[in-house]
Design an enzyme around this catalytic site. Structure first.
Site, PDB file in Angstrom:
ATOM      1  NE  ARG A 129      -8.315   7.442   4.074  1.00 12.37           N
ATOM      2  CZ  ARG A 129      -9.204   7.209   5.036  1.00 12.37           C
ATOM      3  NH1 ARG A 129     -10.296   7.947   5.129  1.00 12.37           N
ATOM      4  NH2 ARG A 129      -9.006   6.259   5.913  1.00 12.37           N
ATOM      5  CG  HIS A 135      -5.437  -1.507   9.137  1.00 11.41           C
ATOM      6  ND1 HIS A 135      -4.996  -0.892  10.269  1.00 11.41           N
ATOM      7  CD2 HIS A 135      -5.971  -0.537   8.371  1.00 11.41           C
ATOM      8  CE1 HIS A 135      -5.271   0.394  10.194  1.00 11.41           C
ATOM      9  NE2 HIS A 135      -5.853   0.641   9.055  1.00 11.41           N
ATOM     10  N   GLY A 136      -1.989  -2.558   9.918  1.00 10.96           N
ATOM     11  CA  GLY A 136      -1.180  -2.545  11.136  1.00 10.96           C
ATOM     12  C   GLY A 136      -0.094  -3.617  11.174  1.00 10.96           C
ATOM     13  CG  HIS A 161      -8.052   4.090   0.781  1.00  9.65           C
ATOM     14  ND1 HIS A 161      -8.229   3.993   2.136  1.00  9.65           N
ATOM     15  CD2 HIS A 161      -9.270   4.420   0.274  1.00  9.65           C
ATOM     16  CE1 HIS A 161      -9.503   4.238   2.437  1.00  9.65           C
ATOM     17  NE2 HIS A 161     -10.143   4.516   1.318  1.00  9.65           N
ATOM     18  CG  HIS A 207       0.943   6.381   4.652  1.00  7.99           C
ATOM     19  ND1 HIS A 207       0.035   7.407   4.880  1.00  7.99           N
ATOM     20  CD2 HIS A 207       0.390   5.263   5.168  1.00  7.99           C
ATOM     21  CE1 HIS A 207      -1.011   6.909   5.533  1.00  7.99           C
ATOM     22  NE2 HIS A 207      -0.822   5.620   5.713  1.00  7.99           N
ATOM     23  N   GLY A 258       1.305  -1.411   4.307  1.00  7.79           N
ATOM     24  CA  GLY A 258       1.750  -0.111   3.832  1.00  7.79           C
ATOM     25  C   GLY A 258       2.628   0.640   4.800  1.00  7.79           C
ATOM     26  CG  HIS A 259       2.259   3.607   8.717  1.00  2.00           C
ATOM     27  ND1 HIS A 259       2.993   3.445   9.857  1.00  2.00           N
ATOM     28  CD2 HIS A 259       2.150   4.941   8.513  1.00  2.00           C
ATOM     29  CE1 HIS A 259       3.301   4.638  10.341  1.00  2.00           C
ATOM     30  NE2 HIS A 259       2.796   5.559   9.545  1.00  2.00           N
ATOM     31  NE  ARG A 311       7.978  21.376   2.306  1.00  6.00           N
ATOM     32  CZ  ARG A 311       9.276  21.677   2.388  1.00  6.00           C
ATOM     33  NH1 ARG A 311      10.004  21.818   1.316  1.00  6.00           N
ATOM     34  NH2 ARG A 311       9.836  21.826   3.559  1.00  6.00           N
ATOM     35  CB  THR A 319      -5.564   4.634   9.328  1.00  6.14           C
ATOM     36  OG1 THR A 319      -5.421   3.583   8.368  1.00  6.14           O
ATOM     37  CG2 THR A 319      -5.657   4.044  10.729  1.00  6.14           C
ATOM     38  CB  THR A 320      -9.352   1.825   6.984  1.00  9.65           C
ATOM     39  OG1 THR A 320      -8.860   2.526   5.849  1.00  9.65           O
ATOM     40  CG2 THR A 320     -10.727   1.269   6.689  1.00  9.65           C
ATOM     41  CG  ASN A 347      -1.812   1.135   1.334  1.00  9.23           C
ATOM     42  OD1 ASN A 347      -1.379   2.261   1.119  1.00  9.23           O
ATOM     43  ND2 ASN A 347      -3.066   0.916   1.650  1.00  9.23           N
ATOM     44  CD  GLU A 358      -7.042  -0.131   1.021  1.00  5.02           C
ATOM     45  OE1 GLU A 358      -7.367   0.848   1.711  1.00  5.02           O
ATOM     46  OE2 GLU A 358      -6.071  -0.831   1.265  1.00  5.02           O
ATOM     47  CD  GLU A 400      -7.000  -6.193   2.857  1.00  2.00           C
ATOM     48  OE1 GLU A 400      -7.050  -6.163   1.606  1.00  2.00           O
ATOM     49  OE2 GLU A 400      -6.323  -5.397   3.522  1.00  2.00           O
ATOM     50  NE  ARG A 431      -7.640  11.419   5.070  1.00  2.00           N
ATOM     51  CZ  ARG A 431      -8.146  10.851   6.167  1.00  2.00           C
ATOM     52  NH1 ARG A 431      -7.389  10.092   6.924  1.00  2.00           N
ATOM     53  NH2 ARG A 431      -9.399  11.032   6.502  1.00  2.00           N
TER      54      ARG A 431
HETATM   55  N1  PXP Z   1      -5.719  -3.027   3.955  1.00  2.73           N
HETATM   56  C1  PXP Z   1      -6.676  -2.064   4.042  1.00  2.73           C
HETATM   57  C2  PXP Z   1      -8.057  -2.428   3.588  1.00  2.73           C
HETATM   58  C3  PXP Z   1      -6.379  -0.764   4.481  1.00  2.73           C
HETATM   59  O1  PXP Z   1      -7.350   0.156   4.549  1.00  2.73           O
HETATM   60  C4  PXP Z   1      -5.048  -0.459   4.837  1.00  2.73           C
HETATM   61  C5  PXP Z   1      -4.712   0.930   5.270  1.00  2.73           C
HETATM   62  O2  PXP Z   1      -4.996   1.836   4.285  1.00  2.73           O
HETATM   63  C6  PXP Z   1      -4.085  -1.475   4.724  1.00  2.73           C
HETATM   64  C7  PXP Z   1      -4.444  -2.754   4.313  1.00  2.73           C
HETATM   65  C8  PXP Z   1      -2.654  -1.224   5.062  1.00  2.73           C
HETATM   66  O3  PXP Z   1      -2.531  -0.907   6.415  1.00  2.73           O
HETATM   67  P1  PXP Z   1      -1.140  -0.411   6.983  1.00  2.73           P
HETATM   68  O4  PXP Z   1      -0.802   0.862   6.290  1.00  2.73           O
HETATM   69  O5  PXP Z   1      -1.400  -0.260   8.446  1.00  2.73           O
HETATM   70  O6  PXP Z   1      -0.126  -1.504   6.675  1.00  2.73           O
END
Ligand code: PXP
Length: 237
Positions: free
Chosen positions: A44, A190-191, A42, A9, A212-213, A17, A99-100, A6, A69, A150, A48
């Site tokens: 949104r 996620h996370g 994603h 970010h 992602g993060h 910037r 975040t989601t 993902n 997403e 998911e 953002r």
């Molecule tokens: N899957 C979904 C559906 C998400 O909404 C996100 C966050 O946008 C992720 C995975 C990735 O999460 P993370 O950035 O915490 O790894």
């Protein structure tokens, strides 16, 4: 297990910037050449991070596997049907959230979701529903006619290393196995990070992780290709 990255970010940093540094498409190219199976972005409602141009460039210029997403809104459905990504992951969206935060409430919206995903499926887009690992949500998702869910790994990720870890892990594992028994393919995300991702191997039915993060954060210190490689080593044990 497959790894989708993902890249939201990278866009967050770029937008700080308002110009084009760092370039989202260059970042996606690095992820793919490092061996990632696809890119997740994603779009949104408030744009953002990822912008419309980004998803069109990912699809048309990079030609990588793209997982879009998006919220279950008319605007997003229209974009998806024009863009034709390989996959759409339908997520809940609230403007104020960082975040989601939760999963979709498929259980209370079965008819809406069935109608929402139908045109996407008819256009050969794979559809996934982002849900918390709850029995009622899994059973509802199996009624919608989508190929994937998911599972939201946020609660497991937050509980990792605490007394609640095993409870949250068991919820995920049971939900994943129930989903597979009901004919769904199982993704998760996620996370997840470099410390907690290894337990996903204990859930044999998981097809793909979307992360992602943690990867983009690590990239600041060791570079994006190294960060992707390190995660791939953990995901493809
Ligand atoms: N899957 C979904 C559906 C998400 O909404 C996100 C966050 O946008 C992720 C995975 C990735 O999460 P993370 O950035 O915490 O790894």
């Amino acid at each position: 297990m497959l790894l989708g990255i993902n890249i939201d970010h990278v866009a967050t940093l770029r937008n700080a910037r308002g110009e084009n540094d760092p370039d989202v498409i260059d970042a996606a190219k690095i992820c793919i050449s490092a061996g990632a199976n696809g890119i997740t972005a994603h779009l949104r409602e408030d744009r953002r991070h990822i912008k419309d141009n980004d998803v069109y460039s990912l699809k048309n210029d990079l030609k990588c596997r793209l997982n879009l997403e998006m919220a279950a809104t008319d605007e997003m459905q229209k974009i998806a049907l024009d863009l034709l990504p390989n996959a759409c992951c339908i997520v809940p969206e609230r403007r104020q959230e960082v975040t989601t935060e939760g999963g979709l409430d498929v259980y209370s919206n079965i008819e809406y979701m069935k109608n929402f995903v139908k045109p996407l499926l008819n256009s050969n887009i794979e559809v996934s529903l982002f849900i918390t690992p709850d029995t009622e949500q899994i059973k509802a998702a199996a009624e919608i006619g989508v190929q994937f869910v998911e599972l939201h790994t946020g609660a497991y990720s937050r509980a990792f290393g605490s007394v609640d870890e095993q409870t949250e892990f068991n919820r995920l594992k049971n939900a994943a196995e129930l989903g597979q028994n009901l004919g769904l393919k199982i993704n998760a995300g996620h996370g997840l990070n470099y410390n907690n991702v290894h337990r996903m191997h204990e859930i044999k039915v998981i097809n793909e992780l979307n992360i992602g993060h943690s990867i983009i954060s690590k990239a600041i210190f060791i570079g994006l290709d190294n960060a992707v490689n390190e995660m791939l080593k953990l995901v493809r044990l």
